[in-house]
Design a protein around this motif. Structure first.
Motif, PDB file in Angstrom:
ATOM      1  N   LEU A   3       0.832  -1.198   0.000  1.00  0.00           N
ATOM      2  CA  LEU A   3       0.000   0.000   0.000  1.00  0.00           C
ATOM      3  C   LEU A   3       0.873   1.256   0.000  1.00  0.00           C
ATOM      4  CD1 LEU A   3      -2.720  -0.958   2.665  1.00  0.00           C
ATOM      5  CD2 LEU A   3      -2.950  -1.023   0.172  1.00  0.00           C
ATOM      6  N   GLU A   4       0.444   2.250  -0.788  1.00  0.00           N
ATOM      7  CA  GLU A   4       1.074   3.571  -0.751  1.00  0.00           C
ATOM      8  C   GLU A   4       0.082   4.546  -0.133  1.00  0.00           C
ATOM      9  OE1 GLU A   4       3.287   6.173  -4.043  1.00  0.00           O
ATOM     10  OE2 GLU A   4       1.100   6.327  -4.137  1.00  0.00           O
ATOM     11  N   VAL A   5       0.551   5.302   0.865  1.00  0.00           N
ATOM     12  CA  VAL A   5      -0.296   6.281   1.550  1.00  0.00           C
ATOM     13  C   VAL A   5       0.350   7.659   1.415  1.00  0.00           C
ATOM     14  CG1 VAL A   5      -1.343   6.982   3.736  1.00  0.00           C
ATOM     15  CG2 VAL A   5      -1.109   4.553   3.192  1.00  0.00           C
ATOM     16  N   ILE A   6      -0.455   8.639   1.001  1.00  0.00           N
ATOM     17  CA  ILE A   6      -0.024  10.038   0.963  1.00  0.00           C
ATOM     18  C   ILE A   6      -0.994  10.841   1.813  1.00  0.00           C
ATOM     19  CG2 ILE A   6       0.432  12.072  -0.460  1.00  0.00           C
ATOM     20  CD1 ILE A   6       0.967  10.185  -2.810  1.00  0.00           C
ATOM     21  N   HIS A   7      -0.458  11.580   2.772  1.00  0.00           N
ATOM     22  CA  HIS A   7      -1.292  12.388   3.669  1.00  0.00           C
ATOM     23  C   HIS A   7      -0.741  13.811   3.642  1.00  0.00           C
ATOM     24  CE1 HIS A   7      -3.371  12.696   7.891  1.00  0.00           C
ATOM     25  NE2 HIS A   7      -3.707  13.662   7.076  1.00  0.00           N
ATOM     26  N   GLY A 207      -9.694   0.588   1.457  1.00  0.00           N
ATOM     27  CA  GLY A 207     -10.814  -0.187   0.930  1.00  0.00           C
ATOM     28  C   GLY A 207     -12.178   0.245   1.417  1.00  0.00           C
ATOM     29  N   SER A 208     -12.257   1.308   2.202  1.00  0.00           N
ATOM     30  CA  SER A 208     -13.533   1.817   2.702  1.00  0.00           C
ATOM     31  C   SER A 208     -13.834   3.149   2.028  1.00  0.00           C
ATOM     32  CB  SER A 208     -13.485   1.995   4.226  1.00  0.00           C
ATOM     33  OG  SER A 208     -14.590   2.755   4.669  1.00  0.00           O
ATOM     34  N   ASP A 209     -14.964   3.242   1.321  1.00  0.00           N
ATOM     35  CA  ASP A 209     -15.338   4.506   0.683  1.00  0.00           C
ATOM     36  C   ASP A 209     -15.500   5.614   1.725  1.00  0.00           C
ATOM     37  OD1 ASP A 209     -15.329   3.313  -1.793  1.00  0.00           O
ATOM     38  OD2 ASP A 209     -17.471   2.857  -1.766  1.00  0.00           O
ATOM     39  N   ARG A 210     -16.004   5.249   2.893  1.00  0.00           N
ATOM     40  CA  ARG A 210     -16.268   6.232   3.945  1.00  0.00           C
ATOM     41  C   ARG A 210     -14.987   6.877   4.454  1.00  0.00           C
ATOM     42  NH1 ARG A 210     -19.368   3.728   8.878  1.00  0.00           N
ATOM     43  NH2 ARG A 210     -21.148   3.862   7.478  1.00  0.00           N
ATOM     44  N   HIS A 211     -13.893   6.112   4.498  1.00  0.00           N
ATOM     45  CA  HIS A 211     -12.647   6.612   5.096  1.00  0.00           C
ATOM     46  C   HIS A 211     -11.491   6.669   4.082  1.00  0.00           C
ATOM     47  CE1 HIS A 211     -14.732   6.118   8.869  1.00  0.00           C
ATOM     48  NE2 HIS A 211     -14.927   4.858   8.604  1.00  0.00           N
ATOM     49  N   ALA A 212     -11.829   6.678   2.802  1.00  0.00           N
ATOM     50  CA  ALA A 212     -10.786   6.611   1.776  1.00  0.00           C
ATOM     51  C   ALA A 212      -9.891   7.842   1.766  1.00  0.00           C
ATOM     52  CB  ALA A 212     -11.434   6.424   0.408  1.00  0.00           C
ATOM     53  N   HIS A 213     -10.425   8.997   2.184  1.00  0.00           N
ATOM     54  CA  HIS A 213      -9.653  10.243   2.065  1.00  0.00           C
ATOM     55  C   HIS A 213      -9.550  10.974   3.401  1.00  0.00           C
ATOM     56  CE1 HIS A 213      -9.636   9.637  -2.226  1.00  0.00           C
ATOM     57  NE2 HIS A 213     -10.952   9.521  -2.228  1.00  0.00           N
ATOM     58  N   ASP A 214      -9.531  10.231   4.472  1.00  0.00           N
ATOM     59  CA  ASP A 214      -9.444  10.849   5.788  1.00  0.00           C
ATOM     60  C   ASP A 214      -8.806   9.870   6.764  1.00  0.00           C
ATOM     61  OD1 ASP A 214      -9.693  12.743   7.723  1.00  0.00           O
ATOM     62  OD2 ASP A 214     -11.883  12.749   7.790  1.00  0.00           O
ATOM     63  N   THR A 274      -6.957  19.091   4.139  1.00  0.00           N
ATOM     64  CA  THR A 274      -6.284  17.801   4.264  1.00  0.00           C
ATOM     65  C   THR A 274      -6.655  16.913   3.080  1.00  0.00           C
ATOM     66  OG1 THR A 274      -8.062  16.778   5.558  1.00  0.00           O
ATOM     67  CG2 THR A 274      -6.327  17.942   6.774  1.00  0.00           C
ATOM     68  N   LEU A 275      -5.759  16.017   2.763  1.00  0.00           N
ATOM     69  CA  LEU A 275      -6.003  15.034   1.726  1.00  0.00           C
ATOM     70  C   LEU A 275      -5.293  13.744   2.087  1.00  0.00           C
ATOM     71  CD1 LEU A 275      -7.041  14.199  -1.100  1.00  0.00           C
ATOM     72  CD2 LEU A 275      -4.874  15.029  -2.029  1.00  0.00           C
ATOM     73  N   VAL A 276      -6.026  12.657   2.055  1.00  0.00           N
ATOM     74  CA  VAL A 276      -5.456  11.326   2.261  1.00  0.00           C
ATOM     75  C   VAL A 276      -5.708  10.500   1.010  1.00  0.00           C
ATOM     76  CG1 VAL A 276      -5.574   9.177   3.579  1.00  0.00           C
ATOM     77  CG2 VAL A 276      -5.729  11.387   4.768  1.00  0.00           C
ATOM     78  N   SER A 277      -4.668   9.889   0.498  1.00  0.00           N
ATOM     79  CA  SER A 277      -4.770   8.999  -0.663  1.00  0.00           C
ATOM     80  C   SER A 277      -4.129   7.665  -0.304  1.00  0.00           C
ATOM     81  CB  SER A 277      -4.069   9.633  -1.871  1.00  0.00           C
ATOM     82  OG  SER A 277      -3.961   8.705  -2.934  1.00  0.00           O
ATOM     83  N   ILE A 278      -4.876   6.568  -0.501  1.00  0.00           N
ATOM     84  CA  ILE A 278      -4.362   5.225  -0.231  1.00  0.00           C
ATOM     85  C   ILE A 278      -4.601   4.368  -1.469  1.00  0.00           C
ATOM     86  CG2 ILE A 278      -4.359   3.263   1.344  1.00  0.00           C
ATOM     87  CD1 ILE A 278      -5.941   4.985   3.335  1.00  0.00           C
ATOM     88  N   ARG A 279      -3.539   3.742  -1.970  1.00  0.00           N
ATOM     89  CA  ARG A 279      -3.723   2.882  -3.143  1.00  0.00           C
ATOM     90  C   ARG A 279      -2.882   1.631  -3.022  1.00  0.00           C
ATOM     91  NH1 ARG A 279       0.046   3.174  -7.513  1.00  0.00           N
ATOM     92  NH2 ARG A 279       1.834   4.530  -7.053  1.00  0.00           N
TER      93      ARG A 279
END
Length: 281
Positions: A3-7, A207-214, A274-279
């Motif tokens: 997983l790559e995470v950018i915050h 994998g959660s739409d609710r928490h995808a960007h936070d 704020t922006l959170v990206s997880i892929r």
């Protein structure tokens, strides 16, 4: 799974300010099932000192010093982590009798856990709910924990609330709604009423739409023979390989990803984006 995470966190000030020391909790925990491959932390304006510490609860903490006036403050954390499948329930209670509630922690632990149970009183409303849930789950420790997890997920309305401290457990009970951090505080109190040590966890959920960007919050409980085991009362499930921990604490305040203050002349307005990206890679 890789997983790559950018915050990213971007602060803007209406006037020039001096930044006091800021505390970052932006480095993921390394566990038996998660390995940190790469991590970079970028800060604007350029920092004068960036100190790495381990805080009192074992979290990796950065302390940032910026000795220049500025109208912006930007922090970006980017990391790649290898997360392997694991089973939250793959352990054996020891002593064996702790598989049933109520139980007392072994003597060496009890001298510390007893202090935890004295920290803050639990309301009658929380105690009543906790007792109903433990009875409904036949006093089985694991069934109770999953019962609490699913009860909150099914019976409380989720509210997206980016800012502010977590509500007290009684407030969430009365409102019948809350954010992930509110639900986590409620679960901690319900567990505490049964003599189970619980702590607040801040991190990410892939994998959660609710928490995808936070950011997301959940709970870990300390179980004899199992150590710290994670449960998510917002999603109604045990923690799995999609969860990435940034910090944990017996108290929910104080482990925000970025925490600090500033000084300015007169009244200064501040804005945060704020922006959170997880892929998956």
């Amino acid at each position: 799974m890789i997983l790559e995470v950018i915050h990213k966190l971007s602060y803007r000030y209406s006037e020039y300010v001096i930044l006091n020391p800021h505390y970052f909790y932006l480095t993921p925990h390394v566990t038996p099932y998660q390995r940190l491959i790469q991590h970079e932390l970028l800060v604007l304006p350029q920092v004068d000192r960036l100190i790495k510490n381990i805080d009192q609860e074992g979290n990796l903490q950065h302390i940032c010093f910026v000795n220049t006036e500025t109208q912006r403050f930007e922090v970006q954390s980017k990391f790649i982590i290898d997360s392997e499948p694991f089973n939250t329930f793959d352990f054996i209670f020891f002593p064996y009798e702790t598989a049933k509630l109520p139980f007392r922690y072994p003597e060496k632990l009890a001298r510390y856990t007893d202090l935890y149970f004295q920290m803050e009183p639990i309301s009658e409303q929380v105690r009543d709910l906790s007792q109903r849930l433990v009875e409904a789950n036949n006093y089985n420790t694991i069934d109770f924990l999953m019962g609490v997890t699913t009860y909150i997920s099914r019976n409380f309305r989720y509210i997206s609330r980016e800012r502010g401290e977590a509500m007290k457990a009684e407030e969430t009970l009365q409102l019948g709604a809350g954010s992930c951090r509110d639900f986590s505080v409620l679960m901690m109190a319900i567990c505490k009423a049964q003599g189970i040590v619980a702590r607040f966890v801040s991190g990410y959920l892939f994998g959660s739409d609710r928490h995808a960007h936070d950011l997301h919050a959940w709970v870990e409980v300390f179980l004899p023979g199992g150590g710290w085991r994670g449960f998510d009362p917002t999603e109604g499930q045990p923690v799995n390989l999609n969860y990435i921990t940034l910090a944990n604490s017996l108290e929910p305040s104080g482990i925000n990803p970025v925490r600090g203050t500033f000084r300015g002349e007169g009244h200064v307005n501040s804005d945060l984006e704020t922006l959170v990206s997880i892929r998956s890679m």
